[in-house]
Scaffold this active site. Structure first.
Site, mmCIF file in Angstrom:
data_model
loop_
_atom_site.group_PDB
_atom_site.id
_atom_site.type_symbol
_atom_site.label_atom_id
_atom_site.label_comp_id
_atom_site.label_asym_id
_atom_site.label_seq_id
_atom_site.Cartn_x
_atom_site.Cartn_y
_atom_site.Cartn_z
ATOM 1 N N ASP A 229 -9.946 -6.795 0.247
ATOM 2 C CA ASP A 229 -9.694 -6.128 0.923
ATOM 3 C C ASP A 229 -9.506 -4.953 -0.062
ATOM 4 O OD1 ASP A 229 -8.136 -5.242 2.912
ATOM 5 O OD2 ASP A 229 -6.018 -6.788 2.778
ATOM 6 N N CYS B 15 -8.918 -1.870 7.324
ATOM 7 C CA CYS B 15 -8.721 -3.380 7.150
ATOM 8 C C CYS B 15 -9.401 -3.884 8.632
ATOM 9 C CB CYS B 15 -7.865 -4.119 6.822
ATOM 10 S SG CYS B 15 -7.675 -5.426 6.884
ATOM 11 N N HIS C 243 -6.121 -11.059 9.904
ATOM 12 C CA HIS C 243 -5.312 -9.787 9.819
ATOM 13 C C HIS C 243 -6.433 -8.939 11.322
ATOM 14 C CE1 HIS C 243 -4.256 -5.324 8.380
ATOM 15 N NE2 HIS C 243 -3.409 -5.800 9.373
#
Length: 260
Positions: free
Chosen positions: A12, A52, A111
């Site tokens: 990330d 992201c 996510h």
């Protein structure tokens, strides 16, 4: 020809400049450097999005943010966002691989909505539901959809359960394992990371990364913003970030060693 096993690491907020194999002379990343030396190092590659969730969606579907409908990071702590399967209308990489006989697992960050469940296409998952929190605090993960409270370092837990997946993987099928680390995500300050790794960079010059340019609109979760940032504050975050990179490298090495 036998089907190859596939191991996909996603980290990330990890800049291309944050590894020695990409020219950073101060970072300690022997395992990432080894992958680059033994494989292919991409020097002219681009993501469809610098954020992201859409970047992950693009990688796992082969489509753009506009096609998938995810244009920014998903605040999964908000129920109407976190409870939705944002890839419900998409065909994903693990789904395609499952159809080809692969045993698919996810350890770490997803996510893309419904992070408290095992995503479609995966037979097994260890994940982070809702907000991911800090790097070394108690946290309730999920293991195949069931709550699992653990304390300690998140990168280590993600690796531990990735190794568990590999230990239990059926010997007569190829595997696909997606490992999602979060250590290079904020918070970046030295208190958030392993003191031994932070100390490694006490005298670093940080000359091989883009310079920090304060801006009144500059904001990110847990980061400093505005024009009143001190040199000591910037350096604290650089040291924490470098420690996070080395933490990820350490954990990647554990998985590579296990596979060998």
């Amino acid at each position: 020809m036998p089907q190859p096993n596939v191991l996909l690491f996603l980290t990330d907020d990890h800049g291309a400049w944050a590894a020695r194999c990409y020219g950073n002379r101060e970072l300690h990343t022997p395992n990432l450097d080894r992958l680059a030396a033994e494989g292919t190092r991409f020097t002219n590659a681009f993501t469809p999005s610098p954020v992201c969730s859409p970047a992950r969606a693009c990688l796992l579907t082969g489509r753009t943010p506009s096609q998938v409908g995810i244009h920014d990071w998903l605040q999964e702590a908000i129920p109407e966002i976190g409870d939705r399967d944002w890839l419900a209308d998409e065909i994903t990489l693990p789904e395609l691989l499952t159809k080809q006989g692969y045993h698919c697992g996810l350890s770490g960050k997803w996510h893309l909505g419904q992070s408290h469940r095992t995503p479609r296409g995966f037979a097994w998952s260890f994940g982070l539901p809702g907000w991911q929190g800090r790097h070394n605090d108690p946290y309730t993960y999920h293991l195949n959809g069931e709550p699992l409270p653990l304390d300690g370092n998140k990168s280590t837990h993600i690796t531990d359960y990735a190794l568990r997946f590999l230990e239990d993987a059926p010997a007569d099928r190829p595997f696909f394992l997606n490992v999602g680390y979060i250590a290079t995500h904020s918070p970046y300050d030295v208190e958030a990371h392993d003191p031994a790794l932070v100390d490694r960079y006490a005298d670093a010059s940080f000359a091989d990364i883009p310079p920090y340019v304060p801006h009144p609109w500059h904001r990110n979760e847990g980061m400093l913003g505005g024009l009143d940032v001190t040199e000591d504050q910037i350096r604290s975050r650089y040291r924490g970030y470098y420690a996070a990179v080395s933490e990820i490298d350490r954990e990647v090495g554990r998985i590579l060693d296990f596979l060998e």
